[in-house]
Motif scaffolding. Structure first.
Motif: not given
Lengths: 157, 281
Positions: A1-5, A24-28, A69-70, A72-73, A75
Motif C-alpha cells: 500500500m502506498k501511504s503519504l502522510t 506534500y500528500p495534498g499537492e495537486t 489530480v493529486l 501522488p496519483e 506516481e
C-alpha cells in the motif's frame, strides 16, 4: 500500500525524463509542475476548479486537468506538458491559423489538440468539437482554435 | 494545492482499504474514499470537505473490472466515464454518462464517484434505476456482499460508513432488450449542470420507464409516472403532460431554471422522447 502522510519524494516521468520530486500528500499536479523543483509553468492556473482547462496536461497521453489530480496519483506515470511538445504539428497549426489572442488558454488547447492529433484514424469534426468543449478561451478565439486543431486531428475533412 | 495536512493512501486490496478506513477512524482521522477526485478536490478548495485523509481506490484491481461476466454486465466503480463510453458495453449507460461534464473531466470522473456524488445529479444512476436487475457489489466488514440497488437506494445509495462500492452489475439480457433514450437539457450551454436529465426505456412488454435527474435534489423513478407513460392509448404529448403533473416531488427552483421552466422543459422533452422511442418499435 502506498501511504503519504508527510512531504516525501516520488518519481514520475515528465516530458520523457525521469524526475524525482519531494511533494506534500495534498499537492495537486498543477502545483507540483509549476513549483521550483520542476519549473514547468506552461500549465496555467485558471479557475483551479476543473472548468477552464488552462492547466491541461497529458497523463499517459490522455488529457487531464492538472488542478484536479493529486500528484501522488500519478506516481510512476508519464506526464507531458506543453514544454514537452517539440515541433509537434499542433504548434505549427496554431501559428498558421492565428489560433491565439492573449495566449493564457493556449497551452491547454495545445495539449488537447496534440492528444487528438495522435489518433487521426478516429478523428472527426464532431470528436474535435466534443474534446475542445473541455477548454475555455475568454478571448473567444474558438473558430481559429477549432480550425488549427481540425487541421491536425482530422486533416482529411 | 489542498489544505495540509491531507494524508494520501493507495491500498492494493479490498481488505486493506476497508481495514484502513476503520484504522484511520480509530486514530481520530476523517477518511474518505477517493476515485477520480474531481469533486473532492473542488470541495477541498472551498474548505467544504469533512476529511483529512483520502483512500485512493484506483490501486485495487477488482474495481477496474469492465466485462460481461456470465449473464451480467459488470462495471467497476473506478472506471472513468470515458472508459465506459469507449468500451460501450451498455449503450444506455454510454449515452447517459457521455453528457456528464466535459470530455477531459469525464476522463477523470469515475462511475463510483458519480453514483456517490454529493451533488444532486448522479446521472449515471438513471439507467440502473429503470432496470429491474441492478445489483451492487459492496466491500463490508464481513467481506464482499451483493446488494440489490433497489434495497439501498433511498434518494441516494446508502451504504454503511466505511463500506465502499466495488462494482455495479445488471442483467445483460435485460440491458440489451431495453430500447432507450437519454436526454440532458441545460439552460443554455452544452457543458452545464442539467435542468433535467431524463433516461427513458421501453421494455420488451411495451411498458415504459423513466428516471429523472435535476428535477429534484436527487434522482428518482416513479411507478405512477411510469404507468402514465406506458399508456399508449394516449398520445405522447398528453402522457408527458400528465406525467409532469403526477411527479412525486416538486421541481426545484434554482439558478439553472425556475420550477415552472423545468416543468415546461421536462414536458416537451418527455413528449419528444416518447415519440422517438415508439417510432423505434
Amino acid at each position: 500500500m502506498k501511504s503519504l502522510t508527510r512531504p516525501e519524494q516520488i518519481s514520475f516521468n515528465v516530458n520523457g525524463e525521469p524526475r524525482d520530486v519531494v511533494i506534500y500528500p495534498g499537492e495537486t499536479l498543477l502545483y507540483t509542475l509549476r513549483g521550483d523543483a520542476l519549473g514547468l509553468t506552461g500549465a496555467k492556473p485558471g479557475c483551479e476548479n476543473g472548468d477552464c482547462g488552462a492547466c491541461t496536461v497529458l497523463v499517459n497521453e490522455i488529457p487531464v486537468k492538472s488542478c484536479m489530480v493529486l500528484t501522488p496519483e500519478v506516481e510512476d506515470q508519464a506526464i507531458t506538458t506543453v514544454e514537452g511538445l517539440q515541433n509537434a504539428p499542433i504548434q505549427q497549426a496554431f501559428l498558421d491559423h492565428n489560433a491565439f489572442q492573449c495566449g493564457y488558454c493556449t497551452s491547454g488547447f495545445l495539449m488537447v489538440g496534440h492528444a487528438l492529433s495522435q489518433d487521426v484514424d478516429n478523428g472527426s469534426p464532431e470528436r474535435t468539437v466534443e474534446w475542445l468543449r473541455s477548454n475555455i478561451c475568454r478571448c473567444t478565439g474558438y473558430q481559429e482554435i477549432y480550425d488549427a486543431v481540425s487541421s491536425v486531428a482530422h486533416p482529411n475533412g | 494545492m489542498m489544505p495540509n495536512p491531507l494524508h494520501y493512501y493507495r491500498p492494493d486490496t479490498i481488505t486493506e482499504a476497508r481495514d484502513l478506513f476503520e484504522q484511520l477512524q480509530r486514530a481520530n482521522q476523517r477518511p474518505t474514499y477517493y476515485g477520480g477526485g474531481t469533486e473532492i478536490l473542488t470541495r477541498s478548495r472551498l474548505n467544504d470537505g469533512d476529511f483529512d485523509a483520502v483512500i485512493d481506490l484506483k490501486g485495487i484491481p477488482e474495481l477496474h473490472v469492465h466485462e460481461q461476466d456470465g449473464s451480467r454486465l459488470r462495471f467497476g466503480s473506478v472506471l472513468r466515464l470515458t472508459e465506459l463510453a469507449d468500451r460501450d458495453l451498455w449503450p444506455f449507460l454510454t449515452a447517459t454518462v457521455d453528457r456528464i461534464a466535459d470530455h477531459t473531466t469525464r476522463g477523470q470522473i469515475t462511475l463510483g464517484g458519480n453514483l456517490f456524488s454529493t451533488l444532486p445529479y448522479k446521472e449515471a444512476l438513471l439507467p440502473f434505476l429503470v432496470s429491474d436487475s441492478a445489483d451492487l457489489t459492496v466491500a463490508t466488514p464481513d467481506g464482499v456482499k451483493q446488494r440489490r440497488l433497489a434495497d439501498v437506494f433511498d434518494e441516494e445509495l446508502r451504504l454503511d460508513p466505511g463500506d465502499f462500492l466495488i462494482s455495479v452489475t445488471v442483467d445483460g439480457q435485460e440491458a440489451k432488450a431495453l430500447a432507450f433514450k437519454s436526454f440532458k437539457m441545460t439552460r443554455q450551454d452544452w457543458i452545464d449542470y442539467p435542468l433535467v436529465t431524463i433516461g427513458t426505456a421501453r421494455r420488451e412488454d411495451g411498458s415504459i420507464r423513466a428516471a429523472f435527474s435535476g428535477w429534484s435534489s436527487f434522482p428518482f423513478t416513479s411507478s405512477r409516472v411510469n404507468k402514465i407513460l406506458s399508456n399508449t392509448q394516449k398520445p405522447p404529448e398528453e402522457r408527458a403532460r400528465e406525467a409532469v403533473a403526477a411527479m412525486p416531488f416538486h421541481a426545484v427552483d434554482d439558478i439553472h431554471g425556475s420550477s415552472e421552466y423545468r416543468q415546461f422543459v421536462t414536458q416537451y422533452t418527455l413528449a419528444r422522447m416518447l415519440k422517438e422511442l415508439e417510432a423505434q418499435s
